[in-house]
Each structure stands twice: as C-alpha cells, then as structure tokens.
Motif scaffolding. Structure first.
Motif, mmCIF file in Angstrom:
data_model
loop_
_atom_site.group_PDB
_atom_site.id
_atom_site.type_symbol
_atom_site.label_atom_id
_atom_site.label_comp_id
_atom_site.label_asym_id
_atom_site.label_seq_id
_atom_site.Cartn_x
_atom_site.Cartn_y
_atom_site.Cartn_z
ATOM 1 N N SER A 1 124.940 -83.920 -18.301
ATOM 2 C CA SER A 1 124.484 -82.541 -18.094
ATOM 3 C C SER A 1 124.038 -81.846 -19.374
ATOM 4 O O SER A 1 123.107 -81.051 -19.346
ATOM 5 C CB SER A 1 125.586 -81.724 -17.412
ATOM 6 O OG SER A 1 126.761 -81.754 -18.199
ATOM 7 N N HIS A 2 124.678 -82.149 -20.516
ATOM 8 C CA HIS A 2 124.322 -81.440 -21.749
ATOM 9 C C HIS A 2 124.027 -82.363 -22.931
ATOM 10 O O HIS A 2 123.008 -82.210 -23.591
ATOM 11 C CB HIS A 2 125.452 -80.479 -22.155
ATOM 12 C CG HIS A 2 125.733 -79.434 -21.112
ATOM 13 N ND1 HIS A 2 124.840 -78.447 -20.799
ATOM 14 C CD2 HIS A 2 126.797 -79.243 -20.305
ATOM 15 C CE1 HIS A 2 125.344 -77.677 -19.849
ATOM 16 N NE2 HIS A 2 126.532 -78.150 -19.519
ATOM 17 N N PHE A 3 124.931 -83.311 -23.198
ATOM 18 C CA PHE A 3 124.833 -84.123 -24.404
ATOM 19 C C PHE A 3 123.543 -84.950 -24.459
ATOM 20 O O PHE A 3 122.789 -84.869 -25.431
ATOM 21 C CB PHE A 3 126.064 -85.038 -24.511
ATOM 22 C CG PHE A 3 126.091 -85.877 -25.755
ATOM 23 C CD1 PHE A 3 126.490 -85.340 -26.966
ATOM 24 C CD2 PHE A 3 125.708 -87.214 -25.712
ATOM 25 C CE1 PHE A 3 126.511 -86.113 -28.113
ATOM 26 C CE2 PHE A 3 125.725 -87.994 -26.852
ATOM 27 C CZ PHE A 3 126.135 -87.438 -28.062
ATOM 28 N N GLN B 1 116.013 -84.428 -26.448
ATOM 29 C CA GLN B 1 115.096 -83.360 -26.840
ATOM 30 C C GLN B 1 114.943 -83.327 -28.362
ATOM 31 O O GLN B 1 113.825 -83.214 -28.874
ATOM 32 C CB GLN B 1 115.607 -82.016 -26.329
ATOM 33 C CG GLN B 1 114.646 -80.882 -26.605
ATOM 34 C CD GLN B 1 115.127 -79.570 -26.009
ATOM 35 O OE1 GLN B 1 116.328 -79.383 -25.770
ATOM 36 N NE2 GLN B 1 114.203 -78.674 -25.759
ATOM 37 N N ALA B 2 116.040 -83.457 -29.081
ATOM 38 C CA ALA B 2 115.977 -83.466 -30.545
ATOM 39 C C ALA B 2 115.215 -84.685 -31.062
ATOM 40 O O ALA B 2 114.396 -84.585 -31.978
ATOM 41 C CB ALA B 2 117.396 -83.435 -31.124
ATOM 42 N N PRO C 1 120.648 -84.782 -22.611
ATOM 43 C CA PRO C 1 119.410 -83.990 -22.713
ATOM 44 C C PRO C 1 119.193 -83.392 -24.107
ATOM 45 O O PRO C 1 118.059 -83.358 -24.604
ATOM 46 C CB PRO C 1 119.615 -82.885 -21.667
ATOM 47 C CG PRO C 1 120.538 -83.485 -20.668
ATOM 48 C CD PRO C 1 121.470 -84.351 -21.471
ATOM 49 N N ALA C 2 120.265 -82.964 -24.750
ATOM 50 C CA ALA C 2 120.132 -82.358 -26.084
ATOM 51 C C ALA C 2 119.673 -83.378 -27.123
ATOM 52 O O ALA C 2 118.783 -83.093 -27.931
ATOM 53 C CB ALA C 2 121.465 -81.732 -26.500
ATOM 54 N N ILE C 3 120.276 -84.585 -27.121
ATOM 55 C CA ILE C 3 119.871 -85.559 -28.141
ATOM 56 C C ILE C 3 118.466 -86.108 -27.868
ATOM 57 O O ILE C 3 117.718 -86.377 -28.798
ATOM 58 C CB ILE C 3 120.892 -86.705 -28.314
ATOM 59 C CG1 ILE C 3 121.001 -87.558 -27.061
ATOM 60 C CG2 ILE C 3 122.220 -86.212 -28.772
ATOM 61 C CD1 ILE C 3 121.687 -88.882 -27.306
#
Length: 196
Positions: free
Chosen positions: A103-105, A111-112, A107-109
């Motif tokens: 849910s978060h981890f 995107q980065a 997608p964040a990496i």
C-alpha cells in the motif's frame, strides 16, 4: 555446422562473389571458401554453382537460405531483446513483495526510482505473496528482487536490511493478552489471527 558458417553463407548468398563477400566479412577468401566447403560437407549438398569466375546460389542453396535468414533474424531479434532486458536504462524488473508493503512502501520506492529520466524506460512486473513463497520464487529465478521478511538458514539468498518494523498485537480490552505490556510471538499461537 556453426553460426559463423551460416553468417558467411548468408553474405555469400547475397553477393554471389567470394572476394566481395570476404571483404565485407573482413576475412580472407580462403577462410570463406573453407567455411562454405565445411557447411556443404555438413549438409551433404552443394549450395552454389560456379558461373564463370563468379558463383550463384543453386536451388538447394535458395531453399536453405530461407531457413538461414529466418534463423538469423530470430537470433538477432533475441540478441537485441536480451540486450534491452539487461540494459541499465531499459528492460523489465520482476519485483516481489509481501502484502503489507503493497500500500505505501513499494509505490514510494518505485516512484522514487522512476523519477530519473535515465530509468524512465524500465518497467516492473509486480508479484505479491508471503515470505516463504517469495523466497522460493527468488531461488527459482521467477523474481529479480524481493522485499520480504528475513529468514534464517537461507544460504542461497542475500538479505539486506532496509527497514525495521515493530510488531504489535491489537486485541480487544477484555482479551487475555490485553493486560500485558510485552508478549512473545509464541504467546499468540493459541489465538486466531484476523490479519497480519
């Protein structure tokens, strides 16, 4: 028969001239003649006919050329696609992760990682699962990289810690474990889990 012989045959079939074909291939004419002779010996048939000082492809050569061209085109396409696959600026990464990171981890990496123009042509295939299944998939080369929990006694897998999470148990106020400030995971074994 080897790949070089087929490459030489293809060029000679196009040019129908030993000297010009040897020049294009950057080899000597005797080397080209020897390679074609070896190919014909392997196949058990002549592929060219002499025509004065030149040569021309005979009917067996024309028949075989269709297959050689198809095979060489497929090999060149495979080589091109493989180079793209392993290129640091192209290709596809098979990435596996445990459900709780979805849910978060992850997608964040992603995107980065994808924010750099140098990596804009890299795509990802995502796979979710539990740690045991992910480790097995990693060992069977289904995944290139995985984000999961650390497992002991896995000498074929290199674990690199990226994050540490505290595990907590959430129970109702009247649950037998609710009065404790700290518990061991084995203390939860007797109770059903709703969600990890």
């Amino acid at each position: 028969m080897n790949l070089k012989h087929l490459q030489y045959f293809r060029v000679l079939a196009e040019m129908e001239h030993f000297t010009q074909a040897a020049l294009r291939l950057c080899i000597t004419q005797p080397s080209l003649s020897h390679a074609i002779s070896e190919l014909e010996k392997d196949l058990g048939v002549h592929l060219f006919e002499k025509q004065g000082r030149n040569i021309r492809l005979n009917k067996y050569g024309r028949f075989f050329l269709k297959y050689v061209e198809h095979a060489m085109d497929e090999l060149e396409k495979g080589e091109h696609n493989l180079r793209e696959l392993v290129s640091p600026s192209h290709g596809n990464v098979d990435l596996a992760f445990i459900y709780t990171l979805g849910s978060h981890f992850i997608p964040a990496i992603i995107q980065a990682f994808s924010a750099s123009d140098a990596r804009k042509d890299i795509s990802f295939s995502f796979h979710q699962g539990n740690t045991n299944d992910i480790i097995q998939g990693l060992k069977q080369e289904h995944y290139d990289v995985a984000f999961c929990s650390h497992m002991e006694n896995e000498p074929d897998v290199e674990f690199i810690p990226l994050a540490q999470q505290e595990l907590v148990v959430i129970v109702s106020p009247d649950h037998p474990l609710a009065s404790l400030d700290q518990i061991d995971l084995k203390d939860t074994a007797a109770y059903p889990f709703i969600f990890f």
